[in-house]
Write a protein that holds these residues in place. Sequence first.
Motif, PDB file in Angstrom:
ATOM      1  N   UNK A   1       0.813  -1.228   0.000  1.00 21.66           N
ATOM      2  CA  UNK A   1       0.000   0.000   0.000  1.00 21.66           C
ATOM      3  C   UNK A   1       0.844   1.274   0.000  1.00 21.66           C
ATOM      4  N   UNK A   2       1.817   1.300  -0.892  1.00 16.10           N
ATOM      5  CA  UNK A   2       2.608   2.517  -1.051  1.00 16.10           C
ATOM      6  C   UNK A   2       3.892   2.561  -0.250  1.00 16.10           C
ATOM      7  N   UNK A   3       4.140   1.590   0.616  1.00 20.51           N
ATOM      8  CA  UNK A   3       5.403   1.566   1.353  1.00 20.51           C
ATOM      9  C   UNK A   3       6.560   1.331   0.394  1.00 20.51           C
ATOM     10  N   UNK A   4       7.690   1.915   0.689  1.00 22.57           N
ATOM     11  CA  UNK A   4       8.889   1.694  -0.123  1.00 22.57           C
ATOM     12  C   UNK A   4       9.393   0.273   0.109  1.00 22.57           C
ATOM     13  N   UNK A   5       9.647  -0.448  -0.976  1.00 20.94           N
ATOM     14  CA  UNK A   5      10.122  -1.830  -0.887  1.00 20.94           C
ATOM     15  C   UNK A   5      11.540  -1.884  -1.451  1.00 20.94           C
ATOM     16  N   UNK A   6      12.446  -2.531  -0.714  1.00 21.94           N
ATOM     17  CA  UNK A   6      13.852  -2.622  -1.109  1.00 21.94           C
ATOM     18  C   UNK A   6      14.232  -4.093  -1.254  1.00 21.94           C
TER      19      UNK A   6
END
Length: 476
Positions: A464-469
């Motif tokens: 839901x829009x969180x930054x994923x690394x």
Amino acid sequence: TYLRDLVRLTLVCKRWRWIVEDSAVLWTKIDATVGRSAVRRALELAGDTLLDITFNEINVETTRGDFFQLVGERIAHWRSFVVVLTLWNWLFALDDIKKEKAPNLERLQLSGADGAGHGGIVVTLFGGQSAPPKLKDVTLANIKINLASLRLGGLRSLTLEQTSGMSSTDIMDIILGSPGIEFLCLSCLESLTGQVPSQQALSLRDSFGNPSIQLTSLLHLSLDHIPMLFLEFLLSSIIAPQLETLEVNCESLRPQAVQPLLASLQHHVPTVTRLLADPRSSQITVTYLACYQFIIGGLNLTLDMDKLSSDSCRETLEWVFNHLGAPVEDLSFHLLLDDWHPDPSHLEWLTRRITVTRLTLYNDPYYNTDLGEIIPLLSRPTTSAPTTWILPQVEVFETNLIWEEGNDGIVEMINDRHSAEDGKDGVAAPVPFREIWLSFGGQGPHNPPSMNMEFLQIVQAVANGADVYWEKEKLP
């Protein structure tokens, strides 16, 4: 290296050579990274200036015999003597200072190969005479030295690590004779096992009151895996109001040792409270052996509690949280669970006791463990009252993955936390993740495999829009 660079400067032109070779102060740093002739020439050009001698066995061009023969002839001019060895044979490096005194020596660092300090003979330095009066900085690591014969005092820095040939009384004598000491590090001193300071040292301590030893200049204190009796004695004996860092790493705590340890820390609480006032970092690491490491500001406290029951463990942690100053209550922690198999009730207790905003779950694939015990606990509210989500304030989530065993549980956990309804059944929803850091955690080559884009896209969808690394690279 420094000496090699000086030699190169002499080759630029005649004028540079004349300037460099005529400046004796430039040639005081002598090491073995150049050949015998260059070492001999440097010693000649240094003249009567004091010398800083370094022999690091990792990068030598001069043979051992040649180097120590050349510098040994100038022992009267040594200002510092630093020896770092990779082989167990280290006696050759001490031939000169075993026999003669180095009257101008200010710094002595002798570091042997790992494990070398536990066997062989104990060496007496300076022909059995006391150490040079100018000596202020001493480091002995993996080397067996007769510490008592040195009669050290007036030190600014002392490091003793993985070595023998000394007693706890020897160490206390040095501390008592060095009221201006600024750096003290004692690590893995197995030879102290079962020993406590002599009656004379105890009487001296009592004559000053308890605690008795005023170390008003001490800035850094590190006590790492030294026998518990000596650890308790030392902590209860000293006052160090100016400490900037305090590191205590205990051996396995047993129930009968908890209270004496906590009591020895009691009078340090005001100092520790000051260390916590400006928290540069706040991290709690829990390993699979129930080893808790607290890093808060200038405090680094590690407690091995695998021998304690859950109740004793919580009692000890409660003391830490209650007695290390009010700021602990207001801190945001990074909680790192390293291959830990948690008791669900204990994880719930931690949830109610501290605020965790960053959570790292590390799985060690070489021991065939997985995150299956923890991930489900993060996916739903607790069943015990008062009902809450586990670690509901976590904003940054980090873990390593093993593709072969699947990672559906992680996807479900992210989705469950992000889709939770606030106030449903009277339970506040957890904070949505702001960042999700994933990395490869399987066995095999150091280079991770190519990204499983299908899986990572699923993660992004439920994030839901969180930054994923992935492997420290942010996904588009």
